[in-house]
Write an enzyme that holds these catalytic residues in place. Structure first.
Site, short mmCIF file in Angstrom:
data_model
loop_
_atom_site.label_atom_id
_atom_site.label_comp_id
_atom_site.label_asym_id
_atom_site.label_seq_id
_atom_site.Cartn_x
_atom_site.Cartn_y
_atom_site.Cartn_z
N LYS A 54 0.88 -1.17 0.00
CA LYS A 54 0.00 0.00 0.00
C LYS A 54 0.92 1.22 0.00
CE LYS A 54 -4.03 2.00 2.34
NZ LYS A 54 -4.96 1.87 1.21
N SER A 58 -3.08 7.05 4.26
CA SER A 58 -3.38 8.17 5.16
C SER A 58 -4.30 7.67 6.27
CB SER A 58 -4.03 9.32 4.39
OG SER A 58 -5.16 8.88 3.67
N GLU A 132 -2.19 -2.04 -3.53
CA GLU A 132 -3.48 -1.40 -3.29
C GLU A 132 -3.38 0.11 -3.48
OE1 GLU A 132 -6.58 -0.30 0.30
OE2 GLU A 132 -5.10 -1.89 0.64
N VAL A 134 -5.32 4.12 -3.67
CA VAL A 134 -5.99 4.99 -2.70
C VAL A 134 -7.39 5.31 -3.20
CG1 VAL A 134 -3.82 6.00 -1.92
CG2 VAL A 134 -5.08 7.10 -3.76
N GLY A 135 -8.37 5.28 -2.31
CA GLY A 135 -9.72 5.66 -2.66
C GLY A 135 -10.23 5.00 -3.93
N ASN A 192 -17.68 -6.87 -3.14
CA ASN A 192 -17.51 -6.93 -1.69
C ASN A 192 -18.76 -6.40 -0.99
OD1 ASN A 192 -16.13 -7.32 0.79
ND2 ASN A 192 -15.64 -5.14 0.86
#
Length: 239
Positions: A54, A58, A132, A134-135, A192
């Site tokens: 990652k 944040s 992975e 972000v957002g 998911n």
């Protein structure tokens, strides 16, 4: 007796897979980390060395070894071999804000070369690195770096995580179109379950399977305390 070339068994070949995948999502908070961790376990079940990354996280907590992010720790724990945290998450930003804002508040400049160097160290010890983002896909990493820039630099295919909730069909189709418009290779998507009260969840899932232009790798059910290892059996990555 020492084995000879004639009687020494060759090691079993490892299953074919790309050297890594980039996991993005339809939004923030839709379970990219859970899906990435489950994917790591699924790859490991195939006999692959799989590690998570990652690059920018944040929302971190201080600890004896520095700032740590819960999602990055989840990926580290799902990895084998277990990589250093600093390589899993080279940019650990304290504030739970958009990365560009969190980095500015922390006085940090997010550099592509730093991420690429950490990724190279991970790739040297693994068959597959699960990165992975972000957002959602269009969320920027920094003022000068979009996620598509990182994907192009790493030369990775993309997996889209779709959070099953009201509006998922629209968000998923728009995300798929954005991936296509950016010229990246989307090789699969994962559903998911994030809303236990979602009406007609099965029907929404089937609509997504019919409309999204990449194969579905699996559907993860909603769980208050999900176990990535147990959920891995619900994923069938298609390479």
């Amino acid at each position: 007796m020492r084995p000879t070339a004639a009687n020494r068994a060759d090691p079993a070949p490892r299953p074919a897979c790309p050297p890594g995948v980039f996991v993005t999502g339809t939004d923030t908070g839709i379970g990219k980390s859970l899906a990435s961790a489950a994917l790591l376990h699924a790859l490991r079940a195939r006999g692959l060395r799989a590690v998570g990354m990652k690059p920018v996280a944040s929302g971190c907590e201080p600890g004896p070894d520095g700032w740590r992010n819960e999602d990055a720790l989840l990926l580290q724990a799902a990895s084998s071999p277990v990589p250093s945290y600093e390589d899993v998450n080279p940019y650990a930003l304290p504030q739970p804000l958009a990365p560009e804002i969190a980095a500015a508040e922390a006085g940090v400049s997010i550099e592509l070369d730093t991420i690429l160097a950490a990724h190279a160290r991970l790739a040297a010890q693994a068959d597959c690195v699960v990165v992975e983002g972000v957002g959602g896909w269009a969320a920027p990493i920094s003022a000068t770096l979009d996620q598509v820039d990182l994907v192009r630099a790493l030369d990775l295919p993309v997996v889209l995580v779709v959070g099953l909730r009201l509006g998922a069909i629209n968000h998923a189709r728009l995300s798929a179109r954005a991936l296509q418009a950016d010229g990246v290779r989307a090789i699969g998507w994962i559903a998911n379950g994030i809303d236990p009260d979602m009406a007609r969840a099965d029907e929404n899932f089937e609509i997504l399977r019919a409309r999204l232009p990449m194969p579905c790798w699996g559907r993860l059910p909603y769980a208050p305390q999900p176990d990535p290892h147990a959920l891995a059996q619900r994923l069938a990555p298609v390479f």
